[in-house]
Design a protein around this motif. Sequence first.
Motif, mmCIF file in Angstrom:
data_model
loop_
_atom_site.group_PDB
_atom_site.id
_atom_site.type_symbol
_atom_site.label_atom_id
_atom_site.label_comp_id
_atom_site.label_asym_id
_atom_site.label_seq_id
_atom_site.Cartn_x
_atom_site.Cartn_y
_atom_site.Cartn_z
ATOM 1 N N TRP A 1 0.849 -1.198 0.000
ATOM 2 C CA TRP A 1 0.000 0.000 0.000
ATOM 3 C C TRP A 1 0.882 1.244 0.000
ATOM 4 C CZ3 TRP A 1 -1.258 -4.441 2.566
ATOM 5 C CH2 TRP A 1 -2.566 -4.915 2.461
ATOM 6 N N TYR A 2 0.414 2.277 -0.701
ATOM 7 C CA TYR A 2 0.957 3.623 -0.475
ATOM 8 C C TYR A 2 -0.105 4.356 0.312
ATOM 9 C CZ TYR A 2 4.740 3.243 -3.931
ATOM 10 O OH TYR A 2 5.870 2.907 -4.608
ATOM 11 N N GLY A 3 0.060 4.481 1.599
ATOM 12 C CA GLY A 3 -1.008 5.063 2.409
ATOM 13 C C GLY A 3 -2.255 4.199 2.296
ATOM 14 N N ASP A 4 -3.351 4.796 1.813
ATOM 15 C CA ASP A 4 -4.591 4.036 1.647
ATOM 16 C C ASP A 4 -4.642 3.318 0.311
ATOM 17 O OD1 ASP A 4 -5.484 4.853 4.049
ATOM 18 O OD2 ASP A 4 -6.647 6.556 3.284
ATOM 19 N N PHE A 5 -3.719 3.681 -0.576
ATOM 20 C CA PHE A 5 -3.803 3.200 -1.950
ATOM 21 C C PHE A 5 -3.169 1.807 -2.071
ATOM 22 C CE2 PHE A 5 -1.913 3.479 -6.369
ATOM 23 C CZ PHE A 5 -3.095 3.091 -6.981
ATOM 24 N N HIS A 6 -3.972 0.851 -2.463
ATOM 25 C CA HIS A 6 -3.522 -0.535 -2.554
ATOM 26 C C HIS A 6 -2.847 -0.764 -3.913
ATOM 27 C CE1 HIS A 6 -4.767 -4.892 -1.285
ATOM 28 N NE2 HIS A 6 -3.488 -4.760 -1.465
ATOM 29 N N VAL A 7 -1.513 -0.637 -3.957
ATOM 30 C CA VAL A 7 -0.816 -0.690 -5.258
ATOM 31 C C VAL A 7 -0.675 -2.110 -5.774
ATOM 32 C CG1 VAL A 7 0.953 0.624 -6.422
ATOM 33 C CG2 VAL A 7 0.884 0.612 -3.936
ATOM 34 N N LEU A 8 -0.281 -3.026 -4.900
ATOM 35 C CA LEU A 8 -0.075 -4.410 -5.335
ATOM 36 C C LEU A 8 -0.999 -5.316 -4.524
ATOM 37 C CD1 LEU A 8 3.828 -4.511 -5.612
ATOM 38 C CD2 LEU A 8 2.162 -4.288 -7.461
ATOM 39 N N GLY B 1 1.921 -3.894 -19.004
ATOM 40 C CA GLY B 1 0.639 -3.464 -18.465
ATOM 41 C C GLY B 1 0.517 -1.968 -18.584
ATOM 42 N N PRO B 2 -0.691 -1.456 -18.414
ATOM 43 C CA PRO B 2 -0.888 -0.017 -18.576
ATOM 44 C C PRO B 2 -0.130 0.788 -17.524
ATOM 45 C CG PRO B 2 -2.937 -1.112 -17.903
ATOM 46 C CD PRO B 2 -1.946 -2.176 -18.141
ATOM 47 N N SER B 3 0.043 2.054 -17.795
ATOM 48 C CA SER B 3 0.752 2.933 -16.868
ATOM 49 C C SER B 3 0.027 2.976 -15.526
ATOM 50 C CB SER B 3 0.829 4.325 -17.471
ATOM 51 O OG SER B 3 1.477 5.181 -16.585
ATOM 52 N N GLY B 4 0.794 2.919 -14.463
ATOM 53 C CA GLY B 4 0.197 2.988 -13.132
ATOM 54 C C GLY B 4 -0.314 1.655 -12.623
ATOM 55 N N SER B 5 -0.026 0.575 -13.366
ATOM 56 C CA SER B 5 -0.564 -0.716 -12.940
ATOM 57 C C SER B 5 0.286 -1.357 -11.849
ATOM 58 C CB SER B 5 -0.669 -1.648 -14.141
ATOM 59 O OG SER B 5 0.587 -1.756 -14.777
ATOM 60 N N GLY B 6 1.446 -0.779 -11.555
ATOM 61 C CA GLY B 6 2.256 -1.301 -10.456
ATOM 62 C C GLY B 6 3.460 -2.118 -10.897
ATOM 63 N N LYS B 7 3.836 -2.045 -12.170
ATOM 64 C CA LYS B 7 4.965 -2.834 -12.674
ATOM 65 C C LYS B 7 6.272 -2.435 -11.994
ATOM 66 C CE LYS B 7 4.419 -1.146 -16.799
ATOM 67 N NZ LYS B 7 3.319 -0.191 -16.646
ATOM 68 N N SER B 8 6.528 -1.125 -11.981
ATOM 69 C CA SER B 8 7.763 -0.658 -11.343
ATOM 70 C C SER B 8 7.765 -1.038 -9.872
ATOM 71 C CB SER B 8 7.893 0.854 -11.463
ATOM 72 O OG SER B 8 7.915 1.232 -12.805
ATOM 73 N N THR B 9 6.655 -0.787 -9.228
ATOM 74 C CA THR B 9 6.569 -1.080 -7.799
ATOM 75 C C THR B 9 6.885 -2.553 -7.543
ATOM 76 O OG1 THR B 9 4.825 0.578 -7.708
ATOM 77 C CG2 THR B 9 5.135 -0.787 -5.760
ATOM 78 N N LEU B 10 6.363 -3.432 -8.393
ATOM 79 C CA LEU B 10 6.607 -4.864 -8.201
ATOM 80 C C LEU B 10 8.102 -5.178 -8.259
ATOM 81 C CD1 LEU B 10 5.807 -7.845 -8.032
ATOM 82 C CD2 LEU B 10 5.507 -7.845 -10.509
ATOM 83 N N ASP C 1 13.832 -1.829 -15.432
ATOM 84 C CA ASP C 1 12.588 -1.063 -15.390
ATOM 85 C C ASP C 1 12.530 -0.119 -16.589
ATOM 86 O OD1 ASP C 1 10.249 0.105 -14.741
ATOM 87 O OD2 ASP C 1 10.908 0.992 -12.848
ATOM 88 N N GLU C 2 11.804 -0.508 -17.594
ATOM 89 C CA GLU C 2 11.673 0.260 -18.834
ATOM 90 C C GLU C 2 13.011 0.824 -19.297
ATOM 91 O OE1 GLU C 2 8.230 2.460 -19.471
ATOM 92 O OE2 GLU C 2 7.186 1.760 -17.693
ATOM 93 N N PRO C 3 13.962 -0.052 -19.589
ATOM 94 C CA PRO C 3 15.322 0.412 -19.885
ATOM 95 C C PRO C 3 15.425 1.205 -21.177
ATOM 96 C CG PRO C 3 15.119 -1.924 -20.346
ATOM 97 C CD PRO C 3 13.851 -1.517 -19.661
HETATM 98 N N1 LIG Z 1 5.860 6.950 -3.779
HETATM 99 C C1 LIG Z 1 4.560 6.807 -4.122
HETATM 100 N N2 LIG Z 1 3.592 7.297 -3.334
HETATM 101 C C2 LIG Z 1 2.281 7.155 -3.664
HETATM 102 N N3 LIG Z 1 1.854 6.538 -4.763
HETATM 103 C C3 LIG Z 1 2.768 6.035 -5.607
HETATM 104 C C4 LIG Z 1 4.166 6.144 -5.328
HETATM 105 N N4 LIG Z 1 4.850 5.552 -6.335
HETATM 106 C C5 LIG Z 1 3.916 5.098 -7.189
HETATM 107 N N5 LIG Z 1 2.677 5.377 -6.762
HETATM 108 C C6 LIG Z 1 1.414 4.995 -7.416
HETATM 109 O O1 LIG Z 1 1.402 3.608 -7.515
HETATM 110 C C7 LIG Z 1 0.862 3.189 -8.746
HETATM 111 C C8 LIG Z 1 1.798 2.217 -9.417
HETATM 112 O O2 LIG Z 1 2.960 2.894 -9.784
HETATM 113 P P1 LIG Z 1 4.113 2.225 -10.653
HETATM 114 O O3 LIG Z 1 5.195 3.229 -10.805
HETATM 115 O O4 LIG Z 1 4.453 0.928 -10.084
HETATM 116 O O5 LIG Z 1 3.370 2.027 -12.042
HETATM 117 P P2 LIG Z 1 3.959 1.479 -13.399
HETATM 118 O O6 LIG Z 1 3.136 0.325 -13.761
HETATM 119 O O7 LIG Z 1 5.416 1.295 -13.297
HETATM 120 O O8 LIG Z 1 3.623 2.679 -14.377
HETATM 121 P P3 LIG Z 1 4.512 3.316 -15.550
HETATM 122 O O9 LIG Z 1 4.271 2.478 -16.744
HETATM 123 O O10 LIG Z 1 3.883 4.678 -15.695
HETATM 124 O O11 LIG Z 1 5.900 3.351 -15.097
HETATM 125 C C9 LIG Z 1 0.588 4.440 -9.550
HETATM 126 O O12 LIG Z 1 -0.782 4.719 -9.502
HETATM 127 C C10 LIG Z 1 1.368 5.515 -8.831
HETATM 128 O O13 LIG Z 1 0.673 6.734 -8.916
#
Ligand SMILES: Nc1ncnc2c1ncn2[C@@H]1O[C@H](COP(=O)(O)OP(=O)(O)OP(=O)(O)O)[C@@H](O)[C@H]1O
Lengths: 425, 262
Positions: free
Chosen positions: B30-37, B54-63, B181-183
């Motif tokens: 989670w990022y705060g309340d936001f459930h990223v993964l 996956g689409p932008s913001g889907s959590g790929k980088s975070t994973l 990560d998106e090299p």
């Molecule tokens: N430090 C952070 N604090 C709060 N929210 C975040 C933070 N980093 C990322 N997010 C949110 O988490 C979600 C996933 O982000 P992430 O960077 O993993 O996406 P992504 O799939 O890599 O997207 P992209 O293709 O744009 O790189 C996004 O909605 C982003 O806004």
Amino acid sequence: MSEQSYVRTEMLSEQPAPLGQTGMLKWMRENLFSSIMNSIMTVVSFAVIILVLMQLIPWMMQPSWVSGSLRQCLDDPNIDGACWGVIRDRFNQLMYGFYPHAEQWRPNLAVVLMLVAVAPVLFDKLPRKMVWFSAIYPFLGAWLLWGGSAWTPILVVAGFAIGYIAFKMLHNMVGNMAMIGAVLAAVIWWLYGIGSVSAWLHSMLPIGIEAVPSSQFGGFMLSMTIGISGIALSLPIGIVLALGRQSDMFIIKTLSVGYIELIRGVPLITLLFVASVLLNFFMPPGTNFDLILRVIIMVTLFAAAYMAEVIRGGLAALPVGQYEAADALGLDYWKSMRLIIMPQALKISIPGIVGSFIGLFKDTTLVSVIGLLDPVGLIRTIQGSAEWNGLVWELFLFVSLLFWLFCFSMSRYSMYLERKLQTSH
Amino acid sequence: MSQVEQKEVDRSGMEVSDETAIEIINMNKWYGDFHVLKDINMVVNRGERIVVCGPSGSGKSTLIRCINRLEEHQKGDIIVDGTELSSDLKNIDKIRSEVGMVFQHFNLFPHLSILENCTLAPIWVRKTPKKEAEEIAMHFLEKVKIPEQALKYPGQLSGGQQQRVAIARSLCMKPRIMLFDEPTSALDPEMIAEVLDTMVQLAEEGMTMIVVTHEMGFARKVANRVVFMDQGQIVEQNSPEQFFDNPQSERTQLFLSQILGH
Ligand SMILES: Nc1ncnc2c1ncn2[C@@H]1O[C@H](COP(=O)(O)OP(=O)(O)OP(=O)(O)O)[C@@H](O)[C@H]1O
Ligand SMILES: [Mg+2]
């Protein structure tokens, strides 16, 4: 169709560019008279400069070097302007305060050795081994200035060894908390141990030079002592505070922020008064804590708070990618700070850091308020003397020139450093 | 992507062993309340090459950033090379030195020369003697085909060259796993090929790789498996052939039609 073409068979030799396209004239046209507005400003500025110089130069060019008093200057029909005799008469005092004449080679030597000590820090082409001298210089320099038993500086250095041993012994028992014990051990040694041990060693094997008490320090030498110590100490403390302010650890962060905001909100003069009056109350009775040392501590603590903010600016300017790359390579916190983050943050902050240094150096003149005789304090003393009563400009001009020379060199050095560290192309 | 397709990739050497390199079990972040993964489960075998899209913001980088603890997960387990990621700093440092990471914006150290960029971590983390570290660095710089730039600074190199240096810098730590990560997404089109070539070469040598990328040509040629993420979940994972020619879920189909469609 008749072939009517003419081709030159030899190349023309190169000719100098037409007059007005090169040198002075070209430069002037481009920089001073490029537009009507620019031309007007040029003419006005030159007029002002010339007017000022026409007043100033005749005032300064006076055959007054040998005068022994202001009276003499005023009575001499050849002198109508500055009375420079005061600089000659009081030069020694402006430089050394009341430091004994016979011992003045010591501050001189201290300055020369200081140049040797800072050289490897300032210029990275010099052999790295010289850094060892830089490390012992603070103790050597202080000993040269204050004199006394040669055992004292050695025992002060021994304090670090004592701290280290304490750390080693406690480390097995309490882990990283041993740091506190180590600092405590060293401080107790410095405050209580050194005095008697040094006296005892000195009675066994008396080596040393004549002690000069702080009350005899003065003049530009005093400004240098306070200023340079403050500069050398405030940078590392500022770095630690800046890192502390960024820390994830709540206590460390709060302490750093609290310290920085507290110190920045207080005028330096207040801190100097605290140094001169209050600080002794907090010291254990019987310890005589040198006034100059107290002032150095206050000036350092003051400058460190500003330094921390300047460096924080540099840290904030670094992209997070740098932290992440360092982490991803497996560097731990201290290594990534030392090898990746700080070199870049400091480089970005050079102008601000040098600005703080210059500010600190000039702020040393405030010590005249608590009765120390820095050049500005001495001006008042000299003006109060029978010979030079009523003199105003000459002394201030001279002292300003001294400070300006010092600050200007720092400024030039920082520009050199910025150019040298430029790695983008 | 066409650049990669033109080359026939030799997949014979790319054997996948059945030894596990990374295991992610019920991981949540989670990022705060936001459930990223949300409930991520994934096993990566040694030598496997996985493309995550996956689409932008889907959590790929975070994973993938969770895998080397650039981000901290809150629930579930991540086991890298047999070591479980916990808040134990020793484990984190150990994993980070085994897992190389290449970033979208290269993140080279601008104050150090190319060679110093490559030798820094081996010298300070692995305690490799300087001379040996330099030899290793030159070896990998040759591999990414820029040994002649060794004494320059990052700012003097093109984007494609910088990214290849970044790959070499990671390789100098002799990692067992590489994360990308998106090299190529910060690069001009003409530089993408040189970076992808380097990555293909790495794949051919059997490196375990997780690559977040939208270069579908690369995915088709090199990946064992394509993982599709949307809204913090793994929606579908399949072999590239199956994934591209026969996508199962509607979201995957929509995504593929968007990026391949026009
Ligand atoms: N430090 C952070 N604090 C709060 N929210 C975040 C933070 N980093 C990322 N997010 C949110 O988490 C979600 C996933 O982000 P992430 O960077 O993993 O996406 P992504 O799939 O890599 O997207 P992209 O293709 O744009 O790189 C996004 O909605 C982003 O806004
Ligand atoms: Mg991303």
